[in-house]
Design a protein around this motif. Structure first.
Motif, PDB file in Angstrom:
ATOM      1  N   PHE A  93      26.041  45.334  21.699  1.00 56.67           N
ATOM      2  CA  PHE A  93      26.659  46.593  22.119  1.00 56.67           C
ATOM      3  C   PHE A  93      27.896  46.360  22.971  1.00 56.67           C
ATOM      4  CE2 PHE A  93      26.925  49.827  25.549  1.00 56.67           C
ATOM      5  CZ  PHE A  93      27.489  50.839  24.782  1.00 56.67           C
ATOM      6  N   PHE A  94      27.798  45.459  23.938  1.00 58.60           N
ATOM      7  CA  PHE A  94      28.930  45.240  24.826  1.00 58.60           C
ATOM      8  C   PHE A  94      30.117  44.635  24.087  1.00 58.60           C
ATOM      9  CE2 PHE A  94      25.807  44.935  28.573  1.00 58.60           C
ATOM     10  CZ  PHE A  94      25.910  46.296  28.793  1.00 58.60           C
ATOM     11  N   PHE A  95      29.875  43.828  23.054  1.00 52.41           N
ATOM     12  CA  PHE A  95      31.002  43.315  22.269  1.00 52.41           C
ATOM     13  C   PHE A  95      31.741  44.465  21.593  1.00 52.41           C
ATOM     14  CE2 PHE A  95      32.453  42.341  17.936  1.00 52.41           C
ATOM     15  CZ  PHE A  95      33.571  41.600  18.266  1.00 52.41           C
ATOM     16  N   LEU A  96      31.003  45.358  20.936  1.00 50.03           N
ATOM     17  CA  LEU A  96      31.633  46.494  20.259  1.00 50.03           C
ATOM     18  C   LEU A  96      32.372  47.389  21.252  1.00 50.03           C
ATOM     19  CD1 LEU A  96      28.782  47.473  17.776  1.00 50.03           C
ATOM     20  CD2 LEU A  96      30.951  46.357  17.222  1.00 50.03           C
ATOM     21  N   CYS A  97      31.744  47.636  22.390  1.00 48.89           N
ATOM     22  CA  CYS A  97      32.334  48.508  23.408  1.00 48.89           C
ATOM     23  C   CYS A  97      33.628  47.908  23.955  1.00 48.89           C
ATOM     24  CB  CYS A  97      31.313  48.724  24.531  1.00 48.89           C
ATOM     25  SG  CYS A  97      31.791  49.974  25.747  1.00 48.89           S
ATOM     26  N   ASN A  98      33.596  46.625  24.304  1.00 48.62           N
ATOM     27  CA  ASN A  98      34.770  45.976  24.878  1.00 48.62           C
ATOM     28  C   ASN A  98      35.888  45.807  23.849  1.00 48.62           C
ATOM     29  OD1 ASN A  98      33.488  45.690  27.376  1.00 48.62           O
ATOM     30  ND2 ASN A  98      32.547  43.755  26.771  1.00 48.62           N
TER      31      ASN A  98
ATOM     32  N   PHE B 212      41.235  39.216  44.052  1.00 54.97           N
ATOM     33  CA  PHE B 212      42.333  38.323  43.641  1.00 54.97           C
ATOM     34  C   PHE B 212      43.416  39.037  42.844  1.00 54.97           C
ATOM     35  CE2 PHE B 212      38.374  35.865  43.826  1.00 54.97           C
ATOM     36  CZ  PHE B 212      38.729  34.841  44.701  1.00 54.97           C
ATOM     37  N   TYR B 213      43.031  40.079  42.067  1.00 54.47           N
ATOM     38  CA  TYR B 213      43.976  40.739  41.171  1.00 54.47           C
ATOM     39  C   TYR B 213      44.057  42.225  41.473  1.00 54.47           C
ATOM     40  CZ  TYR B 213      43.219  36.577  38.219  1.00 54.47           C
ATOM     41  OH  TYR B 213      43.124  35.300  37.732  1.00 54.47           O
ATOM     42  N   ASP B 214      45.164  42.832  41.025  1.00 56.50           N
ATOM     43  CA  ASP B 214      45.287  44.279  41.040  1.00 56.50           C
ATOM     44  C   ASP B 214      44.250  44.864  40.076  1.00 56.50           C
ATOM     45  OD1 ASP B 214      46.586  46.828  39.601  1.00 56.50           O
ATOM     46  OD2 ASP B 214      47.398  46.697  41.628  1.00 56.50           O
ATOM     47  N   PRO B 215      43.633  46.007  40.413  1.00 57.38           N
ATOM     48  CA  PRO B 215      42.609  46.595  39.534  1.00 57.38           C
ATOM     49  C   PRO B 215      43.086  46.832  38.108  1.00 57.38           C
ATOM     50  CG  PRO B 215      42.559  47.658  41.670  1.00 57.38           C
ATOM     51  CD  PRO B 215      43.761  46.738  41.684  1.00 57.38           C
ATOM     52  N   LYS B 216      44.356  47.228  37.938  1.00 65.64           N
ATOM     53  CA  LYS B 216      44.853  47.501  36.591  1.00 65.64           C
ATOM     54  C   LYS B 216      45.070  46.229  35.781  1.00 65.64           C
ATOM     55  CE  LYS B 216      46.556  52.141  36.862  1.00 65.64           C
ATOM     56  NZ  LYS B 216      47.461  53.119  36.246  1.00 65.64           N
ATOM     57  N   LEU B 217      45.089  45.073  36.440  1.00 66.14           N
ATOM     58  CA  LEU B 217      45.097  43.800  35.731  1.00 66.14           C
ATOM     59  C   LEU B 217      43.677  43.290  35.553  1.00 66.14           C
ATOM     60  CD1 LEU B 217      46.543  41.397  34.467  1.00 66.14           C
ATOM     61  CD2 LEU B 217      46.804  40.429  36.776  1.00 66.14           C
ATOM     62  N   THR B 218      42.825  43.554  36.540  1.00 63.66           N
ATOM     63  CA  THR B 218      41.438  43.108  36.472  1.00 63.66           C
ATOM     64  C   THR B 218      40.723  43.662  35.248  1.00 63.66           C
ATOM     65  OG1 THR B 218      41.257  42.909  38.888  1.00 63.66           O
ATOM     66  CG2 THR B 218      39.200  43.146  37.649  1.00 63.66           C
ATOM     67  N   VAL B 219      40.931  44.948  34.961  1.00 61.18           N
ATOM     68  CA  VAL B 219      40.196  45.603  33.868  1.00 61.18           C
ATOM     69  C   VAL B 219      40.470  44.939  32.517  1.00 61.18           C
ATOM     70  CG1 VAL B 219      39.899  47.742  32.578  1.00 61.18           C
ATOM     71  CG2 VAL B 219      39.980  47.798  35.072  1.00 61.18           C
ATOM     72  N   PRO B 220      41.732  44.790  32.062  1.00 62.86           N
ATOM     73  CA  PRO B 220      41.943  44.126  30.767  1.00 62.86           C
ATOM     74  C   PRO B 220      41.543  42.656  30.765  1.00 62.86           C
ATOM     75  CG  PRO B 220      44.052  44.621  31.817  1.00 62.86           C
ATOM     76  CD  PRO B 220      43.006  45.328  32.609  1.00 62.86           C
ATOM     77  N   VAL B 221      41.710  41.956  31.895  1.00 62.16           N
ATOM     78  CA  VAL B 221      41.264  40.558  31.963  1.00 62.16           C
ATOM     79  C   VAL B 221      39.760  40.474  31.721  1.00 62.16           C
ATOM     80  CG1 VAL B 221      40.896  38.589  33.515  1.00 62.16           C
ATOM     81  CG2 VAL B 221      43.118  39.713  33.440  1.00 62.16           C
ATOM     82  N   MET B 222      39.002  41.357  32.385  1.00 64.62           N
ATOM     83  CA  MET B 222      37.553  41.352  32.229  1.00 64.62           C
ATOM     84  C   MET B 222      37.152  41.727  30.811  1.00 64.62           C
ATOM     85  SD  MET B 222      36.050  40.177  34.766  1.00 64.62           S
ATOM     86  CE  MET B 222      34.660  40.268  33.657  1.00 64.62           C
ATOM     87  N   LEU B 223      37.864  42.660  30.206  1.00 62.74           N
ATOM     88  CA  LEU B 223      37.535  43.057  28.831  1.00 62.74           C
ATOM     89  C   LEU B 223      37.771  41.904  27.853  1.00 62.74           C
ATOM     90  CD1 LEU B 223      38.940  46.704  28.699  1.00 62.74           C
ATOM     91  CD2 LEU B 223      36.552  46.005  28.601  1.00 62.74           C
ATOM     92  N   LEU B 224      38.850  41.162  28.037  1.00 64.68           N
ATOM     93  CA  LEU B 224      39.113  40.010  27.172  1.00 64.68           C
ATOM     94  C   LEU B 224      38.018  38.956  27.322  1.00 64.68           C
ATOM     95  CD1 LEU B 224      42.973  39.605  27.702  1.00 64.68           C
ATOM     96  CD2 LEU B 224      41.837  40.184  25.546  1.00 64.68           C
ATOM     97  N   LEU B 225      37.651  38.655  28.552  1.00 69.43           N
ATOM     98  CA  LEU B 225      36.612  37.659  28.796  1.00 69.43           C
ATOM     99  C   LEU B 225      35.260  38.120  28.261  1.00 69.43           C
ATOM    100  CD1 LEU B 225      37.627  36.694  32.439  1.00 69.43           C
ATOM    101  CD2 LEU B 225      37.701  35.169  30.462  1.00 69.43           C
TER     102      LEU B 225
END
Length: 249
Positions: free
Chosen positions: A175-180, A44-57
């Motif tokens: 861990f994933f919270f700190l990493c993201n 659905f999204y460009d990869p460079k938009l997907t990455v920050p969207v996923m990190l926020l979520l």
């Protein structure tokens, strides 16, 4: 403004279903939100938009779940992993900033495929120690900021851990919270605008919350083996389709 938001929801039903399904899996297993959703969202999204969207979520989900897991999590392991994350992210940001979207698309899918294959084929347990945890954290930091997923290196490292399911699940959340959160901070310091990602995040947040609540509600009733098999099948198909679509386009 509310009417405009409601009208926009209809155009986000596909991504919202992906987030809902992935959030349910994460609530049950402790991981799965990013590793499942990232390849699917690239439809659905460009990869460079997907990455920050996923990190926020992911940051939002892991913060909410991690608050209730601090007493159960293996904080010593989290400490050494996070030190590695801090070392691996600068190189990861450089790669993200210079790589093309199609390259990232293949890179993300290749990471998932490699991780799945390794998790299924590797029968030798990696010894848990501060050095190995730090090295794993370096790889997690790199993949977190380039692909939006710090999970694959961590899950390979923990594939045959002696930790209980409850401790493993709680450790994942913390861990994933700190990493993201560190990845998002790195993007901000590096000058990357998160505005477009925030716009998509607002539409997908209700699906995330609903998925987490449903996952917690059915946690005790769902066979974990079935969920894991479903994750593997879905990811293999998605990643192979993504790589083929890029190479044949």
């Amino acid at each position: 403004m509310l009417m405009a938001y409601l009208a926009g929801i209809e155009g986000h039903l596909g991504p919202a279903f992906v987030i809902f399904f992935s959030a349910v899996l994460q609530s049950i297993t402790g991981f799965g939100l990013v590793i499942v959703a990232a390849p699917l969202l690239m439809l659905f999204y460009d990869p460079k938009l997907t990455v920050p969207v996923m990190l926020l979520l992911a940051c939002c989900a892991n913060f909410a779940q991690g608050l209730f897991s601090l007493r159960t999590a293996n904080l010593k392991l989290v400490f050494w992993l996070y030190l590695g994350v801090l070392c691996g992210q600068p190189l990861g940001f450089w790669a993200f900033d210079h790589a093309a979207s199609t390259t990232l698309k293949i890179f993300i899918s290749a990471i998932v495929l490699l991780s799945l294959g390794t998790m299924q084929a590797m029968h030798l347990r990696v010894r848990e120690c501060p050095r190995n945890s730090w090295i794993t954290g370096i790889f997690s930091g790199f993949t977190s900021i380039t692909a939006g997923m710090g999970g694959p290196p961590f899950l390979i490292y923990m594939a045959y851990t002696k930790m209980t399911v409850e401790v493993m699940r709680a450790t994942c959340f913390v861990f994933f919270f700190l990493c993201n959160a560190t990845s998002l901070t790195s993007y901000t310091i590096g000058g990357l605008s998160l505005g477009p990602a925030w716009g998509e995040f607002i539409y997908l947040l209700p699906a995330l919350v609903l998925g987490i609540l449903v996952g917690h509600a059915i946690y005790s009733y769902v066979p974990k083996a079935f969920i894991r098999r479903l994750i593997f099948v879905l990811l293999y198909l998605t990643c192979l389709y993504t790589i083929a679509s890029v190479l044949l386009s």
